[in-house]
Design an enzyme around this catalytic site. Structure first.
Site, PDB file in Angstrom:
ATOM      1  N   ARG A  53      -0.485   3.100  14.342  1.00 23.56           N
ATOM      2  CA  ARG A  53      -0.032   2.913  14.255  1.00 23.56           C
ATOM      3  C   ARG A  53       0.334   3.291  16.166  1.00 23.56           C
ATOM      4  NH1 ARG A  53       3.275   1.856  11.812  1.00 23.56           N
ATOM      5  NH2 ARG A  53       4.173   2.149   9.728  1.00 23.56           N
ATOM      6  N   LYS A  66       4.067  -7.629  12.626  1.00 19.12           N
ATOM      7  CA  LYS A  66       2.824  -7.616  10.681  1.00 19.12           C
ATOM      8  C   LYS A  66       3.806  -9.204  10.295  1.00 19.12           C
ATOM      9  CE  LYS A  66       1.937  -5.788   6.378  1.00 19.12           C
ATOM     10  NZ  LYS A  66       1.601  -3.844   6.167  1.00 19.12           N
ATOM     11  N   ARG A  83       1.009  -0.998   0.088  1.00 17.14           N
ATOM     12  CA  ARG A  83       0.341  -0.260   0.318  1.00 17.14           C
ATOM     13  C   ARG A  83       0.613   1.457   0.250  1.00 17.14           C
ATOM     14  NH1 ARG A  83      -2.991   0.614   4.707  1.00 17.14           N
ATOM     15  NH2 ARG A  83      -4.732   2.143   3.933  1.00 17.14           N
TER      16      ARG A  83
HETATM   17  C1  BTN Z   1       0.561  -4.035   2.041  1.00 19.04           C
HETATM   18  O1  BTN Z   1       0.711  -4.705   3.495  1.00 19.04           O
HETATM   19  O2  BTN Z   1       0.815  -2.671   1.689  1.00 19.04           O
HETATM   20  C2  BTN Z   1      -0.332  -5.130   1.482  1.00 19.04           C
HETATM   21  C3  BTN Z   1       0.788  -5.880   0.527  1.00 19.04           C
HETATM   22  C4  BTN Z   1       0.088  -7.062  -0.406  1.00 19.04           C
HETATM   23  C5  BTN Z   1       1.511  -7.722  -1.055  1.00 19.04           C
HETATM   24  C6  BTN Z   1       0.131  -8.592  -2.334  1.00 19.04           C
HETATM   25  S1  BTN Z   1       1.643 -10.146  -2.524  1.00 19.04           S
HETATM   26  C7  BTN Z   1       1.016 -10.567  -3.255  1.00 19.04           C
HETATM   27  C8  BTN Z   1      -0.110  -9.018  -4.982  1.00 19.04           C
HETATM   28  N1  BTN Z   1       0.736  -8.618  -5.705  1.00 19.04           N
HETATM   29  C9  BTN Z   1       1.735  -7.476  -5.536  1.00 19.04           C
HETATM   30  O3  BTN Z   1       2.228  -6.617  -5.663  1.00 19.04           O
HETATM   31  N2  BTN Z   1       1.011  -7.000  -4.110  1.00 19.04           N
HETATM   32  C10 BTN Z   1       0.044  -7.863  -2.997  1.00 19.04           C
END
Ligand code: BTN
Length: 333
Positions: free
Chosen positions: A328, A193, A128
């Site tokens: 946070r 996380k 994100r």
């Molecule tokens: C986050 O916590 O910021 C979200 C992470 C999401 C990662 C997943 S891995 C599968 C899918 N493909 C990506 O490029 N991102 C999501």
């Protein structure tokens, strides 16, 4: 994908399958088996290392993985899938499973609801707020599911929380772990996380909208992960004694996610509100909520029946929504 790229990915898959048992194989043997030169084997090994595969080159002996690897296997995944579930496609390496699904949709490929894509590695995994997502080969799950909401994007409120609940339930049921959720899109274990969710809008027409639901779940991070990840993280394997069956886990996650999405379509978020609140990582704690330049310090009271974050500050309780809010804890990560 060009033919040459497809050929070299297929070759790399063949090499990694051979090496996956953790034994040492000479360059000569690998070259004989694949029908290419030893120099070409060395180039493919270098490429595999760049995807995060931990391969040792042992002088005079050959190549060996730092530890055996359970590869994803489309036929095994299929055997674990619940009856009637849409196909889970398997990609050796991709830039991002979310981006790849997005491209398929934009190219006019017809996907059924619940169809999913999983990859061994992502070269440009996305998180994100423009963050990257560390996606080394064979270590974790990188998984995207296609879904369509008939009621449009406004009906997607609370969706990332529902996906978080689905992940938590699978991990609780399979491994008995006390999984927690951090609003709006993180899965936590032992205050760190464990997984992140990235939901993207792939298109809208009439009332409907196409969504790509991405999940990155840390399973067995390589030793160099600390150099790549800036926040406190954990992976599933360090909380378990038995090895994880990734093929089974993917199938279980798809089933749970699809089941919850169907319920969510019928009832909205209210059915899931209690499920989130009982797993809320920050329930009752003082948190700082930031949105752009604004910061709100208050007590976290969980979420309301629409999935908005309830925060008590300055004597009143307010509900917050929105993609760019970040939360946070003031005591830990
Ligand atoms: C986050 O916590 O910021 C979200 C992470 C999401 C990662 C997943 S891995 C599968 C899918 N493909 C990506 O490029 N991102 C999501």
């Amino acid at each position: 994908m060009t033919r040459i790229l497809a050929q070299s990915l297929a070759l790399q898959r063949q090499l990694i399958m051979q090496l996956s048992d953790g034994k040492t194989y000479s360059g000569e043997l690998l070259a004989d088996q694949t029908g290419i030169s030893r120099a070409a084997i060395a180039r493919h090994i270098t490429q595999l290392k760049s995807y995060g595969v931990d391969i040792y080159s042992i002088k005079g002996k050959g190549y060996r993985l730092s530890s055996p690897l359970q590869l994803l296997d489309a036929s095994k995944i299929r055997r674990y899938q619940a009856c009637g579930m849409a196909e889970i496609l398997l990609q050796h390496v991709t830039d991002s499973t979310n981006s790849q699904l997005m491209r398929w949709l934009q190219d006019g490929q017809q996907l059924v609801k619940g169809a999913a894509l999983v990859a061994e590695a992502q070269t440009a995994g996305r998180g994100r707020r423009g963050n990257s997502w560390f996606s080394p080969f064979g270590a974790n799950l990188y998984f995207s599911v296609y879904w369509q909401l008939d009621q449009g994007i406004q009906a997607a409120m609370g969706l990332s929380l529902v996906i978080g609940i689905a992940v938590a339930e699978v991990l609780e049921q399979q491994f008995g772990l006390p999984v927690r959720l951090k609003w709006p899109n993180d899965v936590y274990l032992a205050n760190k996380k464990l997984a992140g969710i990235l939901i993207e809008l792939a298109g809208q027409s009439h009332a409907q909208c196409d969504l790509i639901i991405g999940l990155g779940l840390n399973l067995n991070m390589p030793p160099n992960a600390d150099n790549q990840i800036t926040q406190a993280w954990t992976d599933l394997q360090q909380h378990l004694s038995a090895p994880i069956d990734r093929n089974q886990l993917i199938a279980l996650l798809q089933t749970k996610i699809v089941t919850h999405l169907k319920t969510f379509e019928l009832t909205g978020f209210k059915t899931f509100c209690a499920g989130f609140n009982q797993r809320d990582q920050f329930m009752g704690q003082t948190v700082c909520l930031s949105s752009g330049d604004k910061r709100f310090l208050g007590q976290c009271l969980g979420v309301d029946s629409q999935g908005g974050l309830l925060l008590e500050h300055d004597g009143s309780v307010q509900s917050y929504f929105g993609g760019e809010l970040s939360l946070r804890g003031t005591s830990h990560g």
